[in-house]
Write an enzyme that holds these catalytic residues in place. Structure first.
Site, PDB file in Angstrom:
ATOM      1  N   LYS A  22       0.526 -20.202  -2.055  1.00 22.97           N
ATOM      2  CA  LYS A  22       1.310 -20.544  -3.251  1.00 22.97           C
ATOM      3  C   LYS A  22       2.790 -20.679  -2.908  1.00 22.97           C
ATOM      4  O   LYS A  22       3.433 -21.671  -3.274  1.00 22.97           O
ATOM      5  CB  LYS A  22       1.137 -19.432  -4.297  1.00 22.97           C
ATOM      6  N   ASN A  23       3.328 -19.681  -2.208  1.00 28.53           N
ATOM      7  CA  ASN A  23       4.778 -19.654  -2.011  1.00 28.53           C
ATOM      8  C   ASN A  23       5.265 -20.623  -0.944  1.00 28.53           C
ATOM      9  O   ASN A  23       6.469 -20.770  -0.733  1.00 28.53           O
ATOM     10  CB  ASN A  23       5.244 -18.225  -1.719  1.00 28.53           C
ATOM     11  N   ARG A  92       9.642 -19.188 -12.441  1.00 27.17           N
ATOM     12  CA  ARG A  92      10.977 -19.111 -11.861  1.00 27.17           C
ATOM     13  C   ARG A  92      11.162 -20.034 -10.657  1.00 27.17           C
ATOM     14  O   ARG A  92      12.263 -20.482 -10.377  1.00 27.17           O
ATOM     15  CB  ARG A  92      11.268 -17.682 -11.407  1.00 27.17           C
ATOM     16  N   CYS A 116      12.548 -11.224 -15.802  1.00 24.45           N
ATOM     17  CA  CYS A 116      11.247 -11.276 -15.148  1.00 24.45           C
ATOM     18  C   CYS A 116      10.677  -9.868 -15.145  1.00 24.45           C
ATOM     19  O   CYS A 116      11.432  -8.893 -15.092  1.00 24.45           O
ATOM     20  CB  CYS A 116      11.452 -11.787 -13.726  1.00 24.45           C
ATOM     21  N   ARG A 121      16.165 -10.540 -10.939  1.00 32.92           N
ATOM     22  CA  ARG A 121      16.027 -11.767 -10.155  1.00 32.92           C
ATOM     23  C   ARG A 121      17.042 -12.865 -10.475  1.00 32.92           C
ATOM     24  O   ARG A 121      16.684 -13.963 -10.912  1.00 32.92           O
ATOM     25  CB  ARG A 121      14.596 -12.309 -10.292  1.00 32.92           C
ATOM     26  N   PRO A 122      18.322 -12.594 -10.257  1.00 32.56           N
ATOM     27  CA  PRO A 122      19.319 -13.657 -10.479  1.00 32.56           C
ATOM     28  C   PRO A 122      19.214 -14.762  -9.427  1.00 32.56           C
ATOM     29  O   PRO A 122      18.521 -14.601  -8.416  1.00 32.56           O
ATOM     30  CB  PRO A 122      20.650 -12.915 -10.349  1.00 32.56           C
ATOM     31  N   VAL A 123      19.894 -15.891  -9.670  1.00 35.52           N
ATOM     32  CA  VAL A 123      19.895 -16.995  -8.694  1.00 35.52           C
ATOM     33  C   VAL A 123      21.328 -17.291  -8.239  1.00 35.52           C
ATOM     34  O   VAL A 123      21.654 -18.407  -7.861  1.00 35.52           O
ATOM     35  CB  VAL A 123      19.221 -18.273  -9.262  1.00 35.52           C
ATOM     36  N   ASP A 124      22.176 -16.251  -8.308  1.00 40.28           N
ATOM     37  CA  ASP A 124      23.589 -16.439  -7.955  1.00 40.28           C
ATOM     38  C   ASP A 124      23.786 -16.935  -6.518  1.00 40.28           C
ATOM     39  O   ASP A 124      24.726 -17.687  -6.235  1.00 40.28           O
ATOM     40  CB  ASP A 124      24.349 -15.114  -8.166  1.00 40.28           C
ATOM     41  N   GLN A 125      22.895 -16.560  -5.611  1.00 42.00           N
ATOM     42  CA  GLN A 125      23.063 -16.967  -4.212  1.00 42.00           C
ATOM     43  C   GLN A 125      22.755 -18.447  -4.009  1.00 42.00           C
ATOM     44  O   GLN A 125      23.363 -19.103  -3.168  1.00 42.00           O
ATOM     45  CB  GLN A 125      22.175 -16.123  -3.285  1.00 42.00           C
ATOM     46  N   ASP A 304       4.950  -8.516  -1.798  1.00 45.91           N
ATOM     47  CA  ASP A 304       3.823  -9.143  -2.501  1.00 45.91           C
ATOM     48  C   ASP A 304       2.478  -8.491  -2.174  1.00 45.91           C
ATOM     49  O   ASP A 304       1.445  -8.887  -2.707  1.00 45.91           O
ATOM     50  CB  ASP A 304       3.760 -10.647  -2.167  1.00 45.91           C
ATOM     51  N   ILE A 326      12.630  -4.440  -2.430  1.00 43.60           N
ATOM     52  CA  ILE A 326      13.018  -5.828  -2.753  1.00 43.60           C
ATOM     53  C   ILE A 326      13.286  -6.014  -4.246  1.00 43.60           C
ATOM     54  O   ILE A 326      14.273  -6.615  -4.640  1.00 43.60           O
ATOM     55  CB  ILE A 326      11.930  -6.827  -2.277  1.00 43.60           C
ATOM     56  N   ARG A 396      -2.158 -17.574 -11.978  1.00 43.60           N
ATOM     57  CA  ARG A 396      -0.942 -18.242 -11.507  1.00 43.60           C
ATOM     58  C   ARG A 396      -0.933 -18.338  -9.988  1.00 43.60           C
ATOM     59  O   ARG A 396      -0.411 -19.303  -9.439  1.00 43.60           O
ATOM     60  CB  ARG A 396       0.301 -17.463 -11.945  1.00 43.60           C
TER      61      ARG A 396
HETATM   62  N1  EPU Z   1      18.356 -12.084  -5.344  1.00 44.31           N
HETATM   63  C1  EPU Z   1      19.614 -12.078  -5.917  1.00 44.31           C
HETATM   64  N2  EPU Z   1      20.278 -13.278  -6.059  1.00 44.31           N
HETATM   65  C2  EPU Z   1      19.735 -14.467  -5.675  1.00 44.31           C
HETATM   66  C3  EPU Z   1      18.448 -14.462  -5.095  1.00 44.31           C
HETATM   67  C4  EPU Z   1      17.787 -13.250  -4.941  1.00 44.31           C
HETATM   68  O1  EPU Z   1      20.135 -11.034  -6.290  1.00 44.31           O
HETATM   69  O2  EPU Z   1      20.394 -15.509  -5.848  1.00 44.31           O
HETATM   70  C5  EPU Z   1      17.634 -10.810  -5.162  1.00 44.31           C
HETATM   71  C6  EPU Z   1      16.387 -10.733  -6.032  1.00 44.31           C
HETATM   72  O3  EPU Z   1      16.678 -10.280  -7.327  1.00 44.31           O
HETATM   73  C7  EPU Z   1      15.521  -9.780  -5.234  1.00 44.31           C
HETATM   74  C8  EPU Z   1      15.871 -10.117  -3.792  1.00 44.31           C
HETATM   75  O4  EPU Z   1      17.137 -10.759  -3.848  1.00 44.31           O
HETATM   76  O5  EPU Z   1      15.871  -8.461  -5.517  1.00 44.31           O
HETATM   77  C9  EPU Z   1      14.887 -11.009  -3.070  1.00 44.31           C
HETATM   78  O6  EPU Z   1      14.550 -12.103  -3.887  1.00 44.31           O
HETATM   79  P1  EPU Z   1      14.098 -13.515  -3.337  1.00 44.31           P
HETATM   80  O7  EPU Z   1      15.089 -14.530  -3.754  1.00 44.31           O
HETATM   81  O8  EPU Z   1      13.761 -13.437  -1.904  1.00 44.31           O
HETATM   82  O9  EPU Z   1      12.758 -13.757  -4.169  1.00 44.31           O
HETATM   83  P2  EPU Z   1      12.263 -15.140  -4.709  1.00 44.31           P
HETATM   84  O10 EPU Z   1      12.659 -16.200  -3.759  1.00 44.31           O
HETATM   85  O11 EPU Z   1      12.629 -15.288  -6.130  1.00 44.31           O
HETATM   86  C10 EPU Z   1       9.993 -15.180  -3.429  1.00 44.31           C
HETATM   87  C11 EPU Z   1       8.541 -15.268  -3.800  1.00 44.31           C
HETATM   88  C12 EPU Z   1       8.119 -13.954  -4.438  1.00 44.31           C
HETATM   89  C13 EPU Z   1       8.334 -12.845  -3.430  1.00 44.31           C
HETATM   90  C14 EPU Z   1       9.807 -12.820  -2.993  1.00 44.31           C
HETATM   91  C15 EPU Z   1      10.105 -11.804  -1.935  1.00 44.31           C
HETATM   92  C16 EPU Z   1       8.267 -17.627  -4.207  1.00 44.31           C
HETATM   93  C17 EPU Z   1       8.019 -18.734  -5.163  1.00 44.31           C
HETATM   94  N3  EPU Z   1       8.349 -16.397  -4.707  1.00 44.31           N
HETATM   95  O12 EPU Z   1      10.697 -14.955  -4.643  1.00 44.31           O
HETATM   96  O13 EPU Z   1       6.721 -14.070  -4.724  1.00 44.31           O
HETATM   97  O14 EPU Z   1       7.997 -11.599  -3.987  1.00 44.31           O
HETATM   98  O15 EPU Z   1      10.180 -14.114  -2.501  1.00 44.31           O
HETATM   99  O16 EPU Z   1       9.338 -12.021  -0.809  1.00 44.31           O
HETATM  100  O17 EPU Z   1       8.340 -17.855  -3.025  1.00 44.31           O
HETATM  101  C18 EPU Z   1       4.700 -13.506  -5.777  1.00 44.31           C
HETATM  102  O18 EPU Z   1       4.163 -14.403  -5.122  1.00 44.31           O
HETATM  103  O19 EPU Z   1       4.046 -12.658  -6.438  1.00 44.31           O
HETATM  104  C19 EPU Z   1       6.156 -13.415  -5.792  1.00 44.31           C
HETATM  105  C20 EPU Z   1       6.834 -12.726  -6.716  1.00 44.31           C
END
Ligand code: EPU
Length: 416
Positions: A22-23, A92, A116, A121-125, A304, A326, A396
């Site tokens: 999926k990811n 997301r 969530c 889970r912000p997207v600030d980065q 995960d 995480i 999902r």
């Molecule tokens: N984070 C921030 N700011 C950002 C991005 C991330 O603060 O701009 C924080 C998040 O809140 C979290 C940490 O950084 O605490 C790591 O988050 P990451 O961005 O790596 O997670 P993601 O990309 O949103 C993906 C997977 C998740 C998986 C995580 C960690 C996808 C579509 N989703 O999420 O998968 O848990 O990486 O490995 O690739 C799942 O499949 O059940 C799932 C939740």
């Protein structure tokens, strides 16, 4: 709303074919936005999230042809650069269209994902990185509105390791002018799989598989064919199932090289593993031993897989400690496991598990994808009947989980 009814105590025996990840599939589908030529994908899993992503991509004007596990995308006629709230709020990963749309068309408007169940889970980065590449980004009316005539290469150091953040910036950098260096990049196999597709499309990327990705931007990307990597989390989930119920199963179409830590922990639990080229045989004939672990980014123990291993720890011999580093709220399964008779206490981001002799089936509620998987495992190990509500979470991210599990002897049915 569909439910799963599980009668526990059945030994698992037989073969399970693992689906595409999926990811990996989600970012890879978004890469179709980067070119006007055909991107031909195979091993695309049948998942609700994949359907949602294809719907989102189709409404941008991307042409989508699907035939079983094959999907052909064509981005010659993209005419809508907006990812609406109605779609982003359900998934997301929709944020992954931001980088590609902005890089190729100079503009994108993507709804800001809301809260969530597993963390804020912000997207600030993602935003910070794109701004460093020259994008003008405003947040208005709940939307991220990004604009830039052409992105420029930059040196980007994300504050933390982010999987989709790395993927978004990687896709953007592929079409930017000049060199981008992504420091502190995520090394997850799914990021690497996306990078391999991008290279086939003509992207110039060094450092694939490391935490420093160096990208020389190109003016255009071309079409390519690619098979999505096997789902390591699905594989790990079935291995946990056999650790909990006992049995002898063979996973096919899997990858042994991306599951290292999980395999070590399963061995520690007492599971006998035999690794083939693309197969894993798992035999278990005793009560599992408790194992402690701490989730971290790849190649550490994956968040995960935390919930599924905890389900096994719940019935294991001994006590264990599980620390989630995480996400701040990824213990929603604990209360439900305790309803089945588990003895788990939470203190901050650590769960203390005292293994019990037996779990007893009960009605429980799925709260997120991996929590649902842990309840399926616990239900299969429990005495009597477990009824899991809200299994849309499971759909999902797992390709027909109950069908795959019943084929190897589990007593599990979907109730419509
Ligand atoms: N984070 C921030 N700011 C950002 C991005 C991330 O603060 O701009 C924080 C998040 O809140 C979290 C940490 O950084 O605490 C790591 O988050 P990451 O961005 O790596 O997670 P993601 O990309 O949103 C993906 C997977 C998740 C998986 C995580 C960690 C996808 C579509 N989703 O999420 O998968 O848990 O990486 O490995 O690739 C799942 O499949 O059940 C799932 C939740």
């Amino acid at each position: 709303m569909d439910k799963l009814q599980i009668v526990g105590g059945k030994r698992l025996q037989g073969e399970i074919a693992i689906s595409g990840a999926k990811n990996a599939a989600l970012p890879i589908l978004c890469a179709g936005l980067l070119t006007a030529q055909d991107v031909k994908l195979t091993n695309v899993p049948h998942l609700h999230d994949v359907k949602t992503m294809l719907k989102l991509l189709a409404q941008t004007g991307l042409s989508v042809e699907q035939d079983g596990e094959s999907v052909t995308l064509n981005g010659a006629n993209i005419n809508n650069l907006v990812a609406p709230y109605e779609m982003v709020k359900t998934m997301r990963a929709s944020i992954l269209v931001l980088g590609p749309l902005l890089a190729r068309f100079g503009e994108a408007k993507v709804s800001l994902p809301g809260g969530c169940a597993i963390g804020s889970r912000p997207v600030d980065q993602h935003i910070k990185g794109l701004r460093q590449m020259g994008a003008e980004i405003s947040i208005e009316g709940g939307y991220i509105h990004a604009k830039c005539a052409r992105l420029k290469g930059a040196r980007i150091h994300t504050d933390m390791i982010t999987v989709t953040g790395t993927e978004n910036l990687l896709m953007a950098a592929a079409l930017a002018e000049g060199e981008t260096v992504l420091e502190n990049a995520a090394r997850e196999p799914e990021v690497t799989d996306l990078a391999h597709l991008l290279v086939k499309m003509g992207a110039k990327i060094d450092g694939i598989g490391t935490d420093r990705l160096v990208i020389q931007g190109v003016n255009e990307l071309k079409g390519a064919s690619h098979g999505v990597i096997s789902d390591r989390i699905e594989a790990g989930t079935f291995l946990c199932a056999v650790a909990a119920t006992g049995g002898d199963i063979v996973l096919t179409r899997t990858r042994t090289d991306i599951l290292d830590v999980a395999l070590d922990k399963l061995r520690e639990m007492g599971v006998e593993l035999t690794l083939g080229e693309n197969t894993i045989r798992a035999r278990m004939d005793k009560r599992p031993r408790a194992v402690s672990f701490r989730t971290t980014e790849y190649p550490g123990f994956p968040t995960d897989m935390q919930a599924q291993f905890m389900a096994v720890d719940a019935i294991a011999e001994g006590a264990s400690r599980v620390t989630e580093t995480i996400f701040e709220n990824r213990f929603m399964h604990v209360q439900e496991l305790n309803r089945l008779g588990a003895a788990i206490e939470i203190d901050g981001n650590t769960a203390f598990i005292q293994g019990v002799d037996r779990l007893v089936g009960a009605p429980v509620m799925a709260t997120d994808l991996r929590a649902s998987a842990s309840l399926v495992i616990a239900g299969m190990a429990a005495q009597g009947t477990t009824l899991i509500d809200r299994i849309y979470h499971l759909d999902r991210g797992y390709d027909q989980m109950e069908v795959k599990l019943s084929a190897v002897g589990a007593d599990i049915v979907r109730i419509k």
